[in-house]
Structures are given as structure tokens and as C-alpha cells.
Write a protein that holds these residues in place. Structure first.
Motif, mmCIF file in Angstrom:
data_model
loop_
_atom_site.group_PDB
_atom_site.id
_atom_site.type_symbol
_atom_site.label_atom_id
_atom_site.label_comp_id
_atom_site.label_asym_id
_atom_site.label_seq_id
_atom_site.Cartn_x
_atom_site.Cartn_y
_atom_site.Cartn_z
ATOM 1 N N LEU A 113 -46.055 8.726 12.568
ATOM 2 C CA LEU A 113 -44.769 9.148 12.135
ATOM 3 C C LEU A 113 -44.935 10.403 11.272
ATOM 4 O O LEU A 113 -44.118 11.361 11.020
ATOM 5 C CB LEU A 113 -44.016 8.083 11.397
ATOM 6 C CG LEU A 113 -43.636 6.906 12.363
ATOM 7 C CD1 LEU A 113 -43.000 5.734 11.468
ATOM 8 C CD2 LEU A 113 -42.597 7.395 13.259
ATOM 9 N N LEU A 114 -45.964 10.301 10.103
ATOM 10 C CA LEU A 114 -46.073 11.488 9.273
ATOM 11 C C LEU A 114 -46.342 12.590 10.085
ATOM 12 O O LEU A 114 -45.940 13.855 9.605
ATOM 13 C CB LEU A 114 -47.142 11.070 8.297
ATOM 14 C CG LEU A 114 -47.367 11.879 7.360
ATOM 15 C CD1 LEU A 114 -46.352 12.301 6.301
ATOM 16 C CD2 LEU A 114 -48.902 11.783 6.347
ATOM 17 N N ASN A 115 -47.307 12.642 11.033
ATOM 18 C CA ASN A 115 -47.794 13.710 11.775
ATOM 19 C C ASN A 115 -46.281 14.499 12.721
ATOM 20 O O ASN A 115 -46.350 15.606 12.531
ATOM 21 C CB ASN A 115 -48.832 13.505 12.675
ATOM 22 C CG ASN A 115 -49.351 14.565 13.499
ATOM 23 O OD1 ASN A 115 -49.354 15.320 12.868
ATOM 24 N ND2 ASN A 115 -50.001 14.290 14.535
ATOM 25 N N ALA A 116 -45.700 13.459 13.107
ATOM 26 C CA ALA A 116 -44.476 13.892 14.039
ATOM 27 C C ALA A 116 -43.475 14.689 13.285
ATOM 28 O O ALA A 116 -42.494 15.431 13.616
ATOM 29 C CB ALA A 116 -44.025 12.802 14.837
ATOM 30 N N SER A 117 -43.262 13.967 12.052
ATOM 31 C CA SER A 117 -42.201 14.366 11.196
ATOM 32 C C SER A 117 -42.482 15.586 10.240
ATOM 33 O O SER A 117 -41.346 16.594 10.054
ATOM 34 C CB SER A 117 -41.205 13.321 10.668
ATOM 35 O OG SER A 117 -42.294 12.822 9.529
#
Length: 119
Positions: free
Chosen positions: A41-45
Motif C-alpha cells: 500500500l505504501l508503494n502504490a500510494s
């Protein structure tokens, strides 16, 4: 110990499919799985949007990818060991063993698709 000094009977841990992991190795597997989900989620957002705008280098994204791979493999291997040797039957541990297979399948599919198109 109870007030009378006699030991209390312990409640047996449930080994059903819909229960939480009962072994320590199963809990470790689920913890690494949750860390992997947070990193995804951190990578995608955050990381992807910042790297597109030029605000962050590709080294940060690569480092995050390596950490994500380590977490996924650790979750999968510890989950598999918990299932085989500790007889873990929790749904959460089964999910952690499927995730590395999904990631590996995704990588193989991308390799086959990009290899055939020549990109």
C-alpha cells in the motif's frame, strides 16, 4: 494458580480453520504478511506517485521492493513450515502461504508477456 492453591485447568487452543494462528510460527507468518501488505500500500500510494513527479529516486523504490520481497518470502516460508510441522490450520496462515505463489506467478507472467512482445 487459583486462590485455593490448585492449578487451574488450561483451555485447549482451537485448531480450526476460522481461528487465529495457534503456533508462534503461524503468528510470525501473519505478522510478516501484514507488513508486506502495508509495504504494498505504501508503494502504490506514496512511492509511485512521488517517483513519477521526480520527487524521489528509484533507489527508494528498489529498496522498498527488496524489503517487500523479503517479507513475502518470510511469510510464505514460515507459514508453510507452520502448516507442515506445527499442523497449523488457521485461514490466515493459509493466505500467507498463497501470497508468494501469487507473486511468483505474476513475475513469471510478466516475464513471458514482455519476452514475447520484445519490450
Amino acid at each position: 494458580m487459583s486462590k485455593s492453591g490448585k492449578p487451574e485447568a488450561t483451555k485447549p487452543q482451537s485448531m480450526g480453520f476460522l481461528t487465529r494462528p495457534s503456533s508462534v510460527l503461524g503468528r510470525v507468518s501473519v505478522i510478516f504478511f501484514i507488513i508486506a501488505i502495508v509495504l504494498i500500500l505504501l508503494n502504490a500510494s506514496v512511492i509511485d506517485s512521488l517517483s513519477l513527479n521526480g520527487g524521489i529516486s528509484s533507489g527508494v523504490s528498489n529498496t522498498l521492493g527488496v524489503m517487500l520481497g523479503i517479507c513475502v518470502l518470510t511469510a510464505g516460508i514460515s507459514g508453510l513450515i507452520a502448516i507442515v510441522f506445527k499442523r497449523e490450520r488457521s485461514w490466515a496462515v493459509f493466505v500467507t502461504t498463497v501470497m508468494p505463489l501469487v507473486v511468483l506467478g505474476n513475475e513469471i507472467l510478466q516475464f513471458l508477456l514482455f519476452r514475447s512482445t520484445g519490450e
